[in-house]
Design a protein around this motif. Structure first.
Motif, mmCIF file in Angstrom:
data_model
loop_
_atom_site.group_PDB
_atom_site.id
_atom_site.type_symbol
_atom_site.label_atom_id
_atom_site.label_comp_id
_atom_site.label_asym_id
_atom_site.label_seq_id
_atom_site.Cartn_x
_atom_site.Cartn_y
_atom_site.Cartn_z
ATOM 1 N N ALA A 46 0.814 -1.220 0.000
ATOM 2 C CA ALA A 46 0.000 0.000 0.000
ATOM 3 C C ALA A 46 0.843 1.264 0.000
ATOM 4 C CB ALA A 46 -0.930 -0.003 1.211
ATOM 5 N N ASN A 47 2.033 1.203 0.595
ATOM 6 C CA ASN A 47 2.881 2.395 0.662
ATOM 7 C C ASN A 47 3.560 2.707 -0.672
ATOM 8 O OD1 ASN A 47 4.335 0.034 0.983
ATOM 9 N ND2 ASN A 47 5.904 0.984 2.238
ATOM 10 N N HIS A 48 3.485 1.818 -1.667
ATOM 11 C CA HIS A 48 4.101 2.068 -2.965
ATOM 12 C C HIS A 48 3.094 2.176 -4.117
ATOM 13 C CE1 HIS A 48 7.968 0.282 -1.213
ATOM 14 N NE2 HIS A 48 8.151 1.577 -1.372
ATOM 15 N N GLU A 49 1.818 2.182 -3.800
ATOM 16 C CA GLU A 49 0.801 2.247 -4.859
ATOM 17 C C GLU A 49 0.935 3.508 -5.702
ATOM 18 O OE1 GLU A 49 -3.172 1.593 -3.463
ATOM 19 O OE2 GLU A 49 -2.642 -0.352 -2.588
ATOM 20 N N ALA A 50 1.136 4.655 -5.075
ATOM 21 C CA ALA A 50 1.256 5.916 -5.823
ATOM 22 C C ALA A 50 2.482 5.888 -6.732
ATOM 23 C CB ALA A 50 1.319 7.097 -4.868
ATOM 24 N N ASP A 51 3.589 5.332 -6.243
ATOM 25 C CA ASP A 51 4.803 5.226 -7.062
ATOM 26 C C ASP A 51 4.570 4.329 -8.274
ATOM 27 O OD1 ASP A 51 6.200 6.829 -5.300
ATOM 28 O OD2 ASP A 51 7.092 5.143 -4.213
ATOM 29 N N ALA A 52 3.870 3.228 -8.060
ATOM 30 C CA ALA A 52 3.600 2.302 -9.165
ATOM 31 C C ALA A 52 2.703 2.957 -10.214
ATOM 32 C CB ALA A 52 2.960 1.025 -8.633
ATOM 33 N N LYS A 53 1.693 3.681 -9.769
ATOM 34 C CA LYS A 53 0.811 4.393 -10.711
ATOM 35 C C LYS A 53 1.601 5.437 -11.490
ATOM 36 C CE LYS A 53 -3.559 3.078 -10.235
ATOM 37 N NZ LYS A 53 -4.395 2.674 -11.337
ATOM 38 N N ALA A 54 2.481 6.168 -10.798
ATOM 39 C CA ALA A 54 3.298 7.185 -11.457
ATOM 40 C C ALA A 54 4.255 6.565 -12.471
ATOM 41 C CB ALA A 54 4.076 7.986 -10.413
ATOM 42 N N ALA A 55 4.658 5.323 -12.215
ATOM 43 C CA ALA A 55 5.588 4.639 -13.115
ATOM 44 C C ALA A 55 4.870 3.998 -14.304
ATOM 45 C CB ALA A 55 6.365 3.583 -12.346
ATOM 46 N N GLY A 56 3.542 4.074 -14.327
ATOM 47 C CA GLY A 56 2.810 3.575 -15.484
ATOM 48 C C GLY A 56 1.931 2.371 -15.262
ATOM 49 N N ALA A 57 1.758 1.954 -14.023
ATOM 50 C CA ALA A 57 0.890 0.807 -13.750
ATOM 51 C C ALA A 57 -0.564 1.184 -14.017
ATOM 52 C CB ALA A 57 1.059 0.342 -12.318
ATOM 53 N N ASP A 58 -1.233 0.356 -14.803
ATOM 54 C CA ASP A 58 -2.655 0.572 -15.070
ATOM 55 C C ASP A 58 -3.507 -0.005 -13.945
ATOM 56 O OD1 ASP A 58 -2.167 1.682 -17.676
ATOM 57 O OD2 ASP A 58 -1.734 -0.358 -18.339
ATOM 58 N N ILE A 59 -3.019 -1.093 -13.356
ATOM 59 C CA ILE A 59 -3.753 -1.814 -12.321
ATOM 60 C C ILE A 59 -2.817 -2.045 -11.150
ATOM 61 C CG2 ILE A 59 -5.038 -3.928 -11.772
ATOM 62 C CD1 ILE A 59 -5.291 -4.342 -14.855
ATOM 63 N N ILE A 60 -3.346 -1.883 -9.939
ATOM 64 C CA ILE A 60 -2.606 -2.249 -8.741
ATOM 65 C C ILE A 60 -3.144 -3.605 -8.309
ATOM 66 C CG2 ILE A 60 -2.089 -1.682 -6.335
ATOM 67 C CD1 ILE A 60 -0.789 0.205 -8.354
ATOM 68 N N GLY A 61 -2.247 -4.569 -8.220
ATOM 69 C CA GLY A 61 -2.649 -5.930 -7.868
ATOM 70 C C GLY A 61 -3.062 -6.035 -6.418
ATOM 71 N N THR A 62 -4.156 -6.715 -6.192
ATOM 72 C CA THR A 62 -4.686 -6.923 -4.852
ATOM 73 C C THR A 62 -5.042 -8.393 -4.690
ATOM 74 O OG1 THR A 62 -6.961 -6.530 -5.582
ATOM 75 C CG2 THR A 62 -5.721 -4.607 -4.806
ATOM 76 N N ALA A 63 -5.443 -8.767 -3.480
ATOM 77 C CA ALA A 63 -5.884 -10.140 -3.236
ATOM 78 C C ALA A 63 -7.084 -10.478 -4.117
ATOM 79 C CB ALA A 63 -6.236 -10.325 -1.766
ATOM 80 N N GLU A 64 -7.941 -9.494 -4.383
ATOM 81 C CA GLU A 64 -9.104 -9.721 -5.232
ATOM 82 C C GLU A 64 -8.689 -10.026 -6.670
ATOM 83 O OE1 GLU A 64 -8.931 -6.859 -3.234
ATOM 84 O OE2 GLU A 64 -10.152 -7.750 -1.657
ATOM 85 N N VAL A 65 -7.652 -9.343 -7.152
ATOM 86 C CA VAL A 65 -7.150 -9.591 -8.506
ATOM 87 C C VAL A 65 -6.581 -11.000 -8.595
ATOM 88 C CG1 VAL A 65 -5.436 -8.897 -10.222
ATOM 89 C CG2 VAL A 65 -6.727 -7.154 -8.980
ATOM 90 N N ILE A 66 -5.851 -11.420 -7.577
ATOM 91 C CA ILE A 66 -5.297 -12.771 -7.558
ATOM 92 C C ILE A 66 -6.423 -13.800 -7.561
ATOM 93 C CG2 ILE A 66 -3.986 -14.435 -6.187
ATOM 94 C CD1 ILE A 66 -2.214 -12.047 -5.316
ATOM 95 N N GLN A 67 -7.447 -13.571 -6.762
ATOM 96 C CA GLN A 67 -8.586 -14.502 -6.726
ATOM 97 C C GLN A 67 -9.294 -14.558 -8.073
ATOM 98 O OE1 GLN A 67 -9.296 -16.637 -4.305
ATOM 99 N NE2 GLN A 67 -10.899 -17.463 -5.608
ATOM 100 N N GLN A 68 -9.448 -13.417 -8.728
ATOM 101 C CA GLN A 68 -10.083 -13.376 -10.040
ATOM 102 C C GLN A 68 -9.256 -14.161 -11.061
ATOM 103 O OE1 GLN A 68 -10.367 -9.453 -11.713
ATOM 104 N NE2 GLN A 68 -11.923 -10.068 -13.193
ATOM 105 N N LEU A 69 -7.942 -13.989 -11.027
ATOM 106 C CA LEU A 69 -7.069 -14.755 -11.915
ATOM 107 C C LEU A 69 -7.212 -16.248 -11.661
ATOM 108 C CD1 LEU A 69 -3.737 -12.762 -11.846
ATOM 109 C CD2 LEU A 69 -5.098 -13.254 -13.849
ATOM 110 N N LYS A 70 -7.276 -16.599 -10.392
ATOM 111 C CA LYS A 70 -7.364 -18.009 -9.999
ATOM 112 C C LYS A 70 -8.665 -18.644 -10.478
ATOM 113 C CE LYS A 70 -6.466 -20.751 -5.895
ATOM 114 N NZ LYS A 70 -6.223 -20.697 -4.455
ATOM 115 N N THR A 71 -9.754 -17.903 -10.398
ATOM 116 C CA THR A 71 -11.050 -18.479 -10.759
ATOM 117 C C THR A 71 -11.350 -18.400 -12.253
ATOM 118 O OG1 THR A 71 -12.172 -16.410 -10.203
ATOM 119 C CG2 THR A 71 -12.092 -18.101 -8.500
ATOM 120 N N THR A 72 -10.968 -17.301 -12.898
ATOM 121 C CA THR A 72 -11.320 -17.146 -14.315
ATOM 122 C C THR A 72 -10.176 -17.463 -15.264
ATOM 123 O OG1 THR A 72 -10.678 -14.808 -14.450
ATOM 124 C CG2 THR A 72 -12.941 -15.296 -13.730
ATOM 125 N N GLY A 73 -8.943 -17.261 -14.816
ATOM 126 C CA GLY A 73 -7.792 -17.449 -15.693
ATOM 127 C C GLY A 73 -7.649 -16.344 -16.722
#
Length: 77
Positions: free
Chosen positions: A7-34
């Motif tokens: 959480a302390n690096h989310e702003a840095d990642a967005k500034a560096a060009g990240a479109d999405i910040i990965g969360t536990a929900e994103v991991i679960q979505q990947l796991k279930t839908t692929g």
């Protein structure tokens, strides 16, 4: 690009060009839908144990973070 960072690096990642910040929900979505909606994945080392849950999905597509290709870093910039 998706960035799995603390959480302390989310702003840095967005500034560096990240479109999405990965969360536990994103991991679960990947796991279930692929379904993958990104072409580059970067991660902090601390997030790697969480990503291990979806390694079988990310690995064959060449998206599993790896220190050799620079996709694992403590500095998301």
């Amino acid at each position: 690009m998706i960035a799995f960072v603390g959480a302390n690096h989310e702003a840095d990642a967005k500034a560096a060009g990240a479109d999405i910040i990965g969360t536990a929900e994103v991991i679960q979505q990947l796991k279930t839908t692929g379904k993958i909606d990104f072409d580059v994945l970067v991660s902090e080392p601390s997030m790697m144990p969480k990503l291990a849950k979806v390694a079988k999905i990310l690995g064959p597509r060449g998206l599993m973070p790896n220190p050799k290709n620079g996709t694992i870093s403590d500095k998301p910039k």
